[in-house]
Enzyme design. Structure first.
Site, PDB file in Angstrom:
ATOM      1  N   LYS A 113       0.814  -1.212   0.000  1.00  0.00           N
ATOM      2  CA  LYS A 113       0.000   0.000   0.000  1.00  0.00           C
ATOM      3  C   LYS A 113       0.851   1.266   0.000  1.00  0.00           C
ATOM      4  O   LYS A 113       0.395   2.312  -0.453  1.00  0.00           O
ATOM      5  CB  LYS A 113      -0.971  -0.020   1.163  1.00  0.00           C
ATOM      6  CG  LYS A 113      -2.028  -1.106   0.979  1.00  0.00           C
ATOM      7  CD  LYS A 113      -3.166  -1.033   1.953  1.00  0.00           C
ATOM      8  CE  LYS A 113      -4.254  -2.028   1.578  1.00  0.00           C
ATOM      9  NZ  LYS A 113      -3.829  -3.449   1.743  1.00  0.00           N
TER      10      LYS A 113
HETATM   11  C1  LIG Z   1      -4.430  -4.526   1.088  1.00  0.00           C
HETATM   12  C2  LIG Z   1      -3.668  -5.790   0.997  1.00  0.00           C
HETATM   13  C3  LIG Z   1      -4.037  -6.818   0.087  1.00  0.00           C
HETATM   14  C4  LIG Z   1      -5.267  -6.727  -0.789  1.00  0.00           C
HETATM   15  O1  LIG Z   1      -5.150  -5.754  -1.788  1.00  0.00           O
HETATM   16  P1  LIG Z   1      -6.454  -5.254  -2.577  1.00  0.00           P
HETATM   17  O2  LIG Z   1      -5.984  -4.090  -3.361  1.00  0.00           O
HETATM   18  O3  LIG Z   1      -7.448  -4.851  -1.505  1.00  0.00           O
HETATM   19  O4  LIG Z   1      -6.954  -6.376  -3.409  1.00  0.00           O
HETATM   20  C5  LIG Z   1      -3.242  -7.952   0.020  1.00  0.00           C
HETATM   21  N1  LIG Z   1      -2.159  -8.103   0.815  1.00  0.00           N
HETATM   22  C6  LIG Z   1      -1.767  -7.147   1.696  1.00  0.00           C
HETATM   23  C7  LIG Z   1      -0.575  -7.389   2.552  1.00  0.00           C
HETATM   24  C8  LIG Z   1      -2.508  -5.949   1.814  1.00  0.00           C
HETATM   25  O5  LIG Z   1      -2.121  -5.023   2.707  1.00  0.00           O
END
Ligand SMILES: *Cc1c(COP(=O)(O)O)cnc(C)c1O
Length: 468
Positions: A113
């Site tokens: 993120k």
């Molecule tokens: C947010 C997140 C996901 C999922 O990503 P999306 O964009 O919501 O599909 C997967 N793995 C981790 C570690 C995350 O923080």
């Protein structure tokens, strides 16, 4: 480039108008009017660019209301070796048997993120200064999103963050990451309750339109288009590093934000063979890609798993893909995601000709993974390649193995580092995962957090007190 809503509203907007907005006024999600096309000559030109300059080239196709020099400066300030740990920013390495791992988790909070949120922090600061405005970001987090937002917004002018989280429910490492921040514009609010209580508070505050306007309340959730377009860049960067005509990607998925960026990259002409979606036990999306049925789960049917950032009951970005799949029919999307989901909690596209195109035309495939799969996969990847992966990435590798095709590299997106989910690593390998040096001892740092009851009025009063 202009943006439209997936629910058919005729309004069209520029990038900076939707940057600080969440949903479109009709309840839809924003998408560009069309996907800019990238040909082989452009790909050849981009191949050798540093990541920040590649980001600039891609973003400038989507942003026409920030001067080019400013946008380039924002990209160069965001994607630095200092912040992301390597010069490649998203280094690609071999695992085994045609599988590659693209490292998206070397930013400040060790989850993918950061890739988008760090850019969002700089875009927000730029746009708010230009408008002479301020923004108070109110959010709810069970871990990764909240810390990524706080590390992106810390010290930024014009922005305050008020992040609610369920008291005592995040992992000790995640709590330490967030609560040790001492920046004056970052406010941690631990709610005596569960994650749903935090989300209810955010909803209650956002639904108080007078309060929202007066105190300029905003969000940074995953439906924000700026976050999505920032993620498109690393699909290109992964492709270039694989040195192959075609590649496939497997994406550990929850809200469909990450893989939706892959869909956008593919629509732009990036030679992606398959886009493989991996879920954990919360298999809403695997069910759709197998059967055409999209069935939202109730809170009681949402499993708490060892890959918690994928524990979702519905996928907030999924509407974007359905809009494209249905030939961008906004009225149809409005009735599916509006009335039909509200009435029955599900819809079924399985019998429609369009559903056959999910694979054939859009390249999607899917699979699911369980706790036992994660543990076995962490163990076998460690044995076969010496690499320790986290639980979310393990869901990806498990599903990727089921979809590898000879001659086409399969890139698995690494969405977090193992240290964030140490307990499962100990279960799989019998030892603690490696901890990056900058996080040594963070659990012992002084904490800045206010514990509050699950009461929206109390949170509002807190916001008002800290906006003076
Ligand atoms: C947010 C997140 C996901 C999922 O990503 P999306 O964009 O919501 O599909 C997967 N793995 C981790 C570690 C995350 O923080």
């Amino acid at each position: 480039m202009l943006y439209l809503s997936t629910r058919g509203d005729p309004a069209r907007k520029h990038f900076c108008e939707i940057l600080l907005e969440g949903l479109a006024p009709d309840g839809g999600l924003y998408l560009p009017e069309r996907y800019p096309q990238v040909d082989a000559a452009t790909l050849a030109k981009w191949r050798t660019l540093p990541y920040a300059d590649l980001a600039f080239e891609i973003l400038s196709l989507y942003i026409d209301d920030i001067p080019a020099e400013d946008l380039r400066a924002i990209c160069r300030k965001t994607y630095t070796e200092e912040v992301f740990g390597t010069r490649a920013i998203v280094p690609l390495r071999k695992l085994h048997d045609g599988l590659l791992l693209e490292g998206l988790s070397n930013g400040p909070t060790l989850a993918f993120k950061d890739m988008a949120m760090q850019l969002l922090g700089n875009l927000f600061e730029y746009e708010l200064a230009r408008r002479g405005e301020e923004l108070n970001i109110l959010g709810a987090t069970s871990g990764d999103t909240g810390s990524a937002a706080e590390y992106a917004m810390r010290g930024k002018k014009g922005v305050r963050v008020f992040m609610t989280s369920p008291e005592g429910r995040m992992s000790p490492f995640q709590q330490a990451q967030m609560f040790s921040l001492q920046d004056a514009n970052i406010h941690n609010i631990a709610i005596a309750g569960v994650f749903d209580d935090c989300q209810d508070i955010v909803k209650a505050v956002s639904n108080d339109l007078d309060f929202k306007r007066r105190w300029r309340i905003g969000t940074v959730n995953s439906i924000n288009w700026a976050r999505l377009v920032a993620q498109v860049v690393y699909y290109f960067a992964g492709y270039f590093q694989a040195h192959s005509d075609k590649v496939s990607f497997t994406v550990p998925s929850g809200n469909f934000g990450n893989i939706c960026a892959g869909h956008v990259a593919r629509m732009m002409g990036l030679p992606i063979d398959q886009l493989v979606l991996a879920t954990n036990e919360n298999d809403v999306l695997d069910e759709f890609f197998r059967t055409g049925v999209y069935r939202v789960r109730a809170a009681a049917d949402t499993h708490e798993t060892s890959s918690p950032s994928m524990d979702i009951s519905k996928a907030s970005n999924f509407e974007r893909f359905v809009f494209d799949l249905l030939g961008r029919d906004g009225a149809r999307v409005k009735s599916l995601f509006g009335e039909e989901l509200q009435r029955s909690g599900r819809f079924d596209l399985g019998a429609e000709p369009a559903f056959r195109e999910v694979k054939a035309r859009y390249g999607f495939a899917s699979g699911k993974s369980t706790h036992a799969d994660r543990i076995a996969t962490i163990r076998s990847v460690s044995e076969r390649s010496g690499t320790v992966i986290d639980t979310h990435t393990a869901d990806g590798v498990k599903v990727a193995r089921e979809h590898v095709r000879p001659g086409i590299p399969m890139i698995v997106l690494e969405t977090a580092l193992p240290i964030k989910f140490a307990q499962s690593i100990v279960e799989a390998l019998g030892r603690e995962p490696e901890r990056p040096a900058k996080f040594n001892g963070i659990e012992a740092l002084p904490r800045r957090v206010t514990v509050m009851p699950a009461d929206a009025e109390a949170v509002k009063a807190f916001i008002v007190r800290h906006c003076a």
